[in-house]
Design a protein around this motif. Structure first.
Motif, short mmCIF file in Angstrom:
data_model
loop_
_atom_site.label_atom_id
_atom_site.label_comp_id
_atom_site.label_asym_id
_atom_site.label_seq_id
_atom_site.Cartn_x
_atom_site.Cartn_y
_atom_site.Cartn_z
N HIS A 1 0.84 -1.19 0.00
CA HIS A 1 0.00 0.00 0.00
C HIS A 1 0.88 1.25 0.00
CE1 HIS A 1 -2.76 -3.09 1.57
NE2 HIS A 1 -3.74 -2.34 1.08
N VAL B 1 -4.91 9.04 3.34
CA VAL B 1 -5.49 7.92 2.62
C VAL B 1 -4.42 6.88 2.31
CG1 VAL B 1 -5.11 8.92 0.33
CG2 VAL B 1 -6.98 7.27 0.66
N SER B 2 -4.81 5.62 2.19
CA SER B 2 -3.91 4.53 1.82
C SER B 2 -4.48 3.84 0.60
CB SER B 2 -3.78 3.53 2.98
OG SER B 2 -2.97 2.44 2.61
N THR B 3 -3.64 3.70 -0.42
CA THR B 3 -4.10 3.08 -1.67
C THR B 3 -3.34 1.78 -1.91
OG1 THR B 3 -2.50 4.34 -3.00
CG2 THR B 3 -4.69 5.31 -2.67
N ARG C 1 -1.24 -0.78 -3.82
CA ARG C 1 -0.24 -0.66 -4.88
C ARG C 1 -0.02 -1.96 -5.64
NH1 ARG C 1 5.50 -0.70 -4.38
NH2 ARG C 1 5.30 -0.56 -2.11
#
Length: 248
Positions: free
Chosen positions: A107, A119-121, A123
């Protein structure tokens, strides 16, 4: 008059008892000193330098992708490329083992100006698999570990670890060295006894020290729990034996 005679008799008995007690105590202390002085405590040591006869080398294959299936497919392709490469170097298949695949979700985190995460996306997936080669052909495996950059030039993501070296006859070596250390202890005790104009008697007790293995000519520190070097091909082993002998 009778009372005086009784007092005199009691005093005489007490005096005799005191003399006897002092005599026994003196004799006991003399015996104690004599017994404590009739032993010699020494420490013997044995050292042996030897060359390892087994090498273990590990390398890790990596693959990354947004989807798990794609990452796994790429990992299998790279595993095959590594297997083909090792085969081309005449490394037998029975010397090679593959670990289970380690899967990690990756992430990316974004932070605001105050350092708080906003925010955490996601990856993607990171997959890793370790290849381990164990062989007594030390020269060949050393060569492969140095040449692994050939795979990197082919676009294969692989991380090579440092080779580790072992000795498969370590138990036999320990027994031989224990005997040598015990003999060294006896020789030392004999020299001390003869220097004191005495003769060496029987072994009273003996204990083994810690077995240490360090690289040859290295500055590695000894450990109370024992050192076990795996980074050096040529090693030096040492052990001590503490013995107590009677003298006569």
């Amino acid at each position: 008059m009778q009372i005086n005679r009784n007092l005199i008799a009691a005093s005489a008995i007490a005096a005799v008892a005191l003399v006897v007690s002092v005599f026994l105590l003196a004799g006991g202390m003399k015996g104690f000193r004599s017994r404590s002085a009739k032993t010699i405590a020494v420490t013997g040591k044995a050292e042996r330098t030897f060359t390892s006869d087994l090498i273990v080398w590990t390398a890790t294959i990596n693959s990354e992708s947004l989807t798990l299936s794609t990452a796994y497919s790429e990992l299998k392709e790279r595993q095959k490329a590594v297997a083909d490469y090792l085969k081309s170097k005449q490394i037998p298949a029975e010397a090679i083992t593959y670990s289970s695949v380690d899967i990690t979700k990756q992430h990316d985190s974004f932070y605001d100006s105050e350092g708080s995460r906003v925010v955490s996306t996601f990856r993607g997936y990171l997959l890793k698999q370790t290849v381990t080669i164990s062989s007594k052909d030390i020269h060949s495996i050393e060569a492969v570990s140095r040449q692994i950059s050939e795979l990197i030039n082919q676009g294969i993501e692989i991380e090579s670890g440092a080779p580790r070296y072992y000795y498969t006859k370590l138990n036999e070596l320990k027994i031989q060295m224990l005997k040598e250390a015990a003999e060294d202890a006896r020789n030392r005790a004999k020299v001390v006894a003869e220097g004191g104009d005495s003769q060496l008697g029987s072994l009273e007790r003996s204990s083994m020290g810690v077995f240490q293995i360090v690289g040859e000519n290295s500055d590695e520190d000894f450990s109370w729990g024992g050192s076990f070097n795996t980074s050096s091909k040529v090693k030096t082993a040492s052990i001590t034996v503490s013995s107590t002998y009677a003298i006569k």
